[in-house]
Each structure stands twice: as C-alpha cells, then as structure tokens.
Scaffold this active site. Structure first.
Site, short mmCIF file in Angstrom:
data_model
loop_
_atom_site.label_atom_id
_atom_site.label_comp_id
_atom_site.label_asym_id
_atom_site.label_seq_id
_atom_site.Cartn_x
_atom_site.Cartn_y
_atom_site.Cartn_z
N LYS A 1 0.83 -1.21 0.00
CA LYS A 1 0.00 0.00 0.00
C LYS A 1 0.87 1.26 0.00
O LYS A 1 0.52 2.27 -0.63
CB LYS A 1 -0.93 -0.01 1.21
N ASP B 1 5.39 -0.93 11.69
CA ASP B 1 4.11 -1.32 12.27
C ASP B 1 4.05 -0.71 13.67
O ASP B 1 4.77 -1.14 14.58
CB ASP B 1 4.01 -2.84 12.34
N ASN C 1 0.88 10.87 12.78
CA ASN C 1 -0.45 10.97 12.19
C ASN C 1 -1.21 9.64 12.17
O ASN C 1 -2.43 9.63 12.26
CB ASN C 1 -0.31 11.50 10.75
N SER D 1 -4.56 13.98 17.18
CA SER D 1 -5.53 13.49 18.16
C SER D 1 -6.89 13.39 17.47
O SER D 1 -6.98 12.98 16.33
CB SER D 1 -5.56 14.42 19.38
N TYR E 1 -11.04 4.12 22.39
CA TYR E 1 -10.53 5.03 21.34
C TYR E 1 -10.40 6.45 21.90
O TYR E 1 -9.36 7.10 21.71
CB TYR E 1 -11.49 5.03 20.14
N LYS F 1 -7.01 8.86 22.20
CA LYS F 1 -6.89 10.19 21.60
C LYS F 1 -6.60 11.24 22.67
O LYS F 1 -5.88 12.21 22.41
CB LYS F 1 -8.15 10.54 20.82
#
Length: 310
Positions: free
Chosen positions: A64, A86, A113, A167, A197, A201
């Site tokens: 990818k 990874d 990111n 974030s 999650y 963040k």
C-alpha cells in the site's frame, strides 16, 4: 455543557484562513508522516512534496505504501521515501527508527499521524497492549523517543524541530486515562471500543503536552491537533446505518491535512508548542485532563516502562 459546545465548535468549523498554498518552500527539510499512505496522512505527504520537502511515508504495508508513493509521484512529480513500520509492534518501530537514522542525520518535522479507530475488541498489539492505545499512543511515543536524538541535533532556536501529534474530537469524550485498561484484562473488557478510542486520543494530547514540557526549551515544538471529522479509512470498522449517518457529517480528507500542515510548516507553527489545534488551523481548548502535568508524568512513566526492555 462545555463538552457539547466544544464538540460543536470543532465539528462545524468556519472556512479556513490557511491553505496548502500558504506553505513556504520546504527545500532541505526532512519529514516523516506516519500513516502516510492513505487518508489525511497521504494528503499531508502530498502537500509537503509539492513544497519540496523530503518526505518519508511511514506505513506497515509495503504494497500500500508503494502504491501511494507511485500515486503521489504522478500527482506531484516528487517521490516520497518508504519507511516500513508497524506501530503496533515495538520491535518494528525500533527497526524503522534505526533504518531512518542510518539514512538521515536530520529530521525537521515528525507527523505522528497514523492510527486505528474502534477495531474489534479482541485486537491487541504484538506486546499485548490495547490495540488503540498501543498504536495511537505507545507506538508514537516509542518512535518519537528513538528519533529524539535526531530531532535535537536538527533543532535550532531559529528553526525548531516539530512533533505534530494527531488526536481527535474523541479526546474530549473521556475524563482521564484508566491505566488498568491499557493491557488486556477484566478492566479493559468492561470498556467499549469507543471509550478505549477516546482514551487513546486523550493520550495523544497528554503525550504532546508532556513532551512540550520536557523538550520545549531544547528547541522542539510539540503540539496536538484534531484534524476534523473526515471521510477516511479510519472508519473502516463502522458499518450499516451508523456508517451512513456518519458519512453525512464528514469532510473530505484534504481538509484534515490543513491543521497539521499549518502546525508543521508555517512560521506561526513555531509558536504552537503545548497547544491543542482544531479545524481548520485554529487554536482550541483541550480536554482539561490533557493539560494535567501530574497525569502527563504518570503517562510518561507508564510509556517508558513499556519500552524499557525492547
């Protein structure tokens, strides 16, 4: 009520005063974008290449990443570099950092990111950490730690090095980090993947601010940002009616690159250390937990403990 107003303000931003055209010439600058093969990361790489930076696409899939690099070259005429990593495997991160430092003596901007969002609950990192916290926070912490000597060697008072930590609006949905949920066990299993999650963040914000406290006086600028509510591969684990409703509220991926590009490339970005940035290219108010220095110290200590024997 404050959370509601904050969410609205971040979800319905005014027209951006900053555009990709405002990025200065980046010739001679070396940058890394994790998750640079898709979504916001790919848009960020594209803009950096267009302004003559040397950019490493850090991604776990060679196939990818190479496809993205080919696409970007056709669009920009510039070729990004590949850095296989990874973020859910600390040993992979160690190898990638070693590879980069063998090739480069400078690193001007690190865009932390990449990330994962609400994967199946049973997914863990290679070191048995919650996949979301392990990838989004611990993985980026370790990569930043290993690249810190290069960042410090690059940074000057006139041109500080920068670490831009992506974030999310989800960072305001939790009140703290529950350290008992970061590794697999009964406490973690009691929490939804959405809560985990949001916790990851918030962890990005806490790490960014603690990094700023520790290294801001050594010419490294560290900040966190909510890139916006965006239509990217990050939502691949959402389906059905929830996905259709979500899609109606999302902006195209290029919008999401604006805030981190503003932070990472402009003169104004040099002044944003310790700030929480919101769409599009504005300073916002972080979750108060993200500003807590004691929580910052506690998270830093936990992160150091996880990588001590790698």
């Amino acid at each position: 009520m404050g959370i509601i107003f904050s969410a609205i303000g971040q979800s319905l931003p005014p027209k951006s005063k900053f555009s990709v055209a405002d990025i200065p010439d980046l010739s001679g600058q070396v940058m890394i974008v994790t998750g640079g093969n898709s979504g916001v990361g790919k848009e960020t790489v594209k803009a950096l290449l267009q302004h003559n930076a040397k950019v490493y696409v850090a991604a776990r899939s060679e196939e990818k990443a190479k496809a993205a690099i080919t696409d970007l070259k056709s669009e920009t005429g510039k070729e990004a570099q590949l850095l296989l990593v990874d973020l859910a495997d600390l040993h992979s991160i160690k190898r990638a950092a070693a590879e980069f430092t063998q090739k480069e003596s400078h690193l001007h901007v690190l865009f932390n990111n990449g990330g994962v969002m609400i994967p199946p609950h049973d997914q863990l990192t290679a070191q048995n950490i919650d996949l979301q916290f392990g990838t989004n926070v611990l993985g980026h912490f370790y990569l930043t730690k290993l690249l810190l000597p290069t960042l410090l060697a690059t940074a000057t008072p006139e041109k500080p090095a920068r670490v831009v930590n992506t974030s999310s609006l989800a960072s305001i949905t939790v009140s703290t980090v529950n350290f008992n949920t970061l590794k697999d066990g009964p406490a973690r299993k009691k929490h939804s993947v959405s809560t985990l999650y949001g916790q990851s963040k918030l962890g990005n914000v806490i790490f960014a601010n603690e990094f700023a406290r520790r290294y801001g006086d050594q010419n490294i600028v560290s900040m966190s940002c909510n890139p916006g509510n965006l239509k990217t591969e990050l939502q691949r684990h959402i389906s059905g009616l929830a996905r259709r409703i979500l899609d109606a509220t999302l902006y195209p991926a290029p919008y999401g690159a604006l805030t981190q590009l503003w932070a990472g490339t402009t003169e104004e970005g040099k002044t944003l250390g310790g700030k929480y940035l919101i769409p599009w290219a504005r300073i916002g108010k972080a979750n108060p937990a993200g500003l807590d220095p004691e929580l910052g110290k506690a998270l830093w200590a936990w992160l150091e403990e996880q990588v001590a024997d790698i």
